[in-house]
Design an enzyme around this catalytic site. Structure first.
Site, short mmCIF file in Angstrom:
data_model
loop_
_atom_site.label_atom_id
_atom_site.label_comp_id
_atom_site.label_asym_id
_atom_site.label_seq_id
_atom_site.Cartn_x
_atom_site.Cartn_y
_atom_site.Cartn_z
N ARG A 159 64.44 72.61 77.48
CA ARG A 159 64.89 73.03 76.60
C ARG A 159 63.49 74.75 75.78
O ARG A 159 63.03 73.71 75.26
CB ARG A 159 66.20 72.85 76.01
CG ARG A 159 66.55 71.87 76.75
CD ARG A 159 67.93 71.22 75.79
NE ARG A 159 68.58 72.33 74.78
CZ ARG A 159 69.25 71.78 73.69
NH1 ARG A 159 69.87 70.56 73.72
NH2 ARG A 159 70.27 72.94 73.21
N ARG A 180 78.45 66.62 76.70
CA ARG A 180 80.28 67.56 76.38
C ARG A 180 80.64 68.08 77.93
O ARG A 180 81.77 68.54 77.79
CB ARG A 180 79.84 68.84 75.38
CG ARG A 180 79.00 68.82 74.21
CD ARG A 180 79.70 70.09 73.78
NE ARG A 180 78.78 69.40 72.36
CZ ARG A 180 79.45 69.55 71.22
NH1 ARG A 180 80.16 68.77 71.29
NH2 ARG A 180 78.26 69.62 70.12
N ARG A 225 72.38 69.31 58.45
CA ARG A 225 71.36 69.89 57.80
C ARG A 225 71.04 69.51 56.62
O ARG A 225 70.73 68.91 55.06
CB ARG A 225 72.47 70.85 57.21
CG ARG A 225 72.40 72.02 58.52
CD ARG A 225 73.51 72.98 58.57
NE ARG A 225 72.80 74.18 59.78
CZ ARG A 225 72.80 74.04 60.99
NH1 ARG A 225 72.91 73.22 61.67
NH2 ARG A 225 72.91 75.16 61.43
N LYS A 279 78.64 67.14 63.45
CA LYS A 279 77.03 67.72 63.85
C LYS A 279 76.31 68.29 63.19
O LYS A 279 74.65 67.84 62.16
CB LYS A 279 77.30 67.18 65.58
CG LYS A 279 76.04 66.83 65.78
CD LYS A 279 75.37 66.45 66.94
CE LYS A 279 75.36 66.93 68.08
NZ LYS A 279 75.11 67.30 69.91
N ASP A 338 79.97 75.49 71.86
CA ASP A 338 79.55 74.49 72.47
C ASP A 338 81.32 74.06 72.93
O ASP A 338 81.31 72.99 73.60
CB ASP A 338 79.73 73.02 70.96
CG ASP A 338 78.03 73.90 70.68
OD1 ASP A 338 76.74 73.64 72.00
OD2 ASP A 338 78.32 72.78 69.63
N GLN A 373 71.01 78.63 64.91
CA GLN A 373 69.48 76.80 65.18
C GLN A 373 67.96 78.34 64.59
O GLN A 373 67.47 77.45 63.71
CB GLN A 373 69.21 76.70 66.12
CG GLN A 373 70.55 75.75 66.56
CD GLN A 373 70.17 75.07 67.84
OE1 GLN A 373 69.46 75.72 68.68
NE2 GLN A 373 71.27 73.58 68.40
N SER A 408 72.47 83.23 67.21
CA SER A 408 71.93 82.19 67.70
C SER A 408 71.63 80.90 65.65
O SER A 408 70.56 81.57 65.34
CB SER A 408 70.41 81.72 68.34
OG SER A 408 69.71 81.04 68.20
#
Length: 443
Positions: free
Chosen positions: A121, A393, A25, A20, A318, A168, A166
């Site tokens: 979030r 998940r 990307r 993912k 994750d 992200q 992070s």
């Protein structure tokens, strides 16, 4: 849905959806490149399809050629256009945060929103550094979505030290830095997944990385001309985790997952499982598109409790829910340290994991940012119903628990599994040789 013991070992060779992180990307860099990028193995879950739609809205030509095969005609760095409508990112925090970086470097106005989970979030962790690029962000309390973005007309390169690891946030800053004149520098206290750096190089950007222990410094030369380049997306190690862990826990099992991404910054789960005594073997190792890839075979194993260091968290953030399921079947105590980041995932994933284990009769506690799971080496009791809290998940981890537990485990909602793993139940049932995962009876 409800998952119960299959009555025999899991067996077979399977392919799981494409990675993912790399899929997101690939679409974004294809949109920023000059020319047409061919992508194969793209994950066609809802999260990635939201990114594809966003790239179309920002002016790129995005076409699905065949299953997993996509073609993106890009607009070049700085060439994205103002979208005509709100960009709806669904459930994808990765897409929302990375696209904030893309938008920050372009002189345009856009609004991002998402589903109820994503709107809850935090986004301030990316909007604060990106504001220093020259972009302006207006959102709800805590910087939450819906979020209005006014990109910078003349973006400024950043020298930014990540307060917490992070990938992200790092990636968002680097994406904004593509449009800035000069060097964008990001320092991370611990190495996080480096797909953005790898893909920047793959598309022709100049990226330098210096590592000192866990600490890494990334430098990007701004305003490159990215050139279209083919991308082969490996199987997602986060998705491969579910059939592999199930095979380790169900007696008599041997399962091979083909073409799994083995980037060293993504394989913390596999290292931890081996420390626990897992029979987990790699074959056909190779490199595709700058990423290490191999076939992984998991064979039923007796596991033991271990201590998982906090420095490993970025490489498996994750995978902790499914690791906690494995720990429930291990002999002894497994302590997973430094999991504060799990509190701000699709759900409070730390609390949701404890609730998952409790529903299956497993002893687990949170001590600070540590998750502690105690098992006796026998199957978990099972028998409960897990509240998934809109978290794919948690749902898949609970179903894996049910396959190996003494009694079936039910989950209240499996709709969100399609965000990352379309066809999950069908694939697991194929390995089980029957309907081990099936709709639960009405209460």
């Amino acid at each position: 849905m409800r998952a119960g013991p299959p009555g025999r070992g899991l067996s077979g060779r399977v392919s799981v959806p494409g990675d993912k992180s790399i899929s997101h990307r690939a679409l974004m860099f294809g949109a920023l490149a000059v020319g047409t990028t061919e992508i194969t193995g793209l994950l066609e879950g809802e999260d990635v399809l939201r990114t594809a739609a966003a790239m179309r809205a920002l002016g790129a030509e995005v076409e699905r050629v065949a299953p997993g095969h996509w073609r993106v005609a890009g607009r070049g760095v700085g060439g994205l256009v103002e979208p005509a409508d709100v960009l709806d990112m669904g459930n994808s925090g990765t897409a929302a945060r990375l696209i904030c970086g893309l938008l920050a470097g372009h002189p345009l106005f856009a609004v991002l929103t998402g589903d109820a989970s994503l709107r809850g979030r935090p986004m301030r962790r990316v909007t604060e550094p990106l504001s220093a690029v020259g972009a302006r962000f207006t959102g709800r309390a805590g910087g939450r979505l819906p979020l209005a973005v006014e990109g910078a007309a003349e973006p400024v390169p950043l020298d930014y030290v990540l307060p917490v690891p992070s990938a992200q946030v790092k990636s968002a800053v680097l994406l904004a830095g593509l449009c800035a004149r000069g060097i964008t520098r990001v320092e991370e206290p611990e190495a996080t997944r480096d797909h953005t750096e790898n893909m920047l190089r793959h598309f022709g950007a100049v990226v330098r990385v210096e590592a000192e222990g866990h600490r890494r410094v990334i430098e990007l030369e701004g305003q490159p001309e990215l050139r279209a380049a083919p991308v082969v997306v490996p199987a997602d190690p986060s998705s491969a985790a579910f059939p592999l862990v199930a095979a380790l826990l169900v007696p008599g099992s041997a399962v091979t997952v083909e073409g799994v991404g083995l980037n060293p910054l993504r394989t913390g789960l596999f290292a931890t499982l081996r420390e626990m005594g897992a029979d987990l073997a790699v074959s056909n190792a190779r490199v595709e598109g700058g990423e290490s890839v191999g076939d992984l075979t998991a064979t039923f194993s007796a596991l033991r409790g271990v201590e998982v260091p906090p420095g490993r968290a970025p490489s498996m953030i994750d995978e902790y829910p499914v690791l906690a399921v494995a720990a429930a079947f291990a002999r002894g105590t497994t302590r997973m340290r430094g999991l504060g980041e799990l509190r701000v995932k699709e759900s409070d994933r730390l609390a949701a994991t404890v609730a998952l284990l409790a529903a299956a009769g497993v002893t687990a506690v949170v001590e600070g940012d540590d998750l502690v799971v105690t098992g006796d080496g026998s199957p978990a009791p099972g028998g409960g119903t897990v509240a998934t809290q809109m978290d794919h998940r948690i749902a898949m981890s609970a179903l894996v628990m049910g396959l190996a537990a003494a009694r079936p485990v039910a989950v209240d909602d499996t709709g969100f599994i399609d965000t990352s793993f379309p066809g999950f139940a069908a694939m697991m049932n194929g390995l089980a040789g029957g309907d081990a995962i099936a709709p639960a009876a009405a209460p």
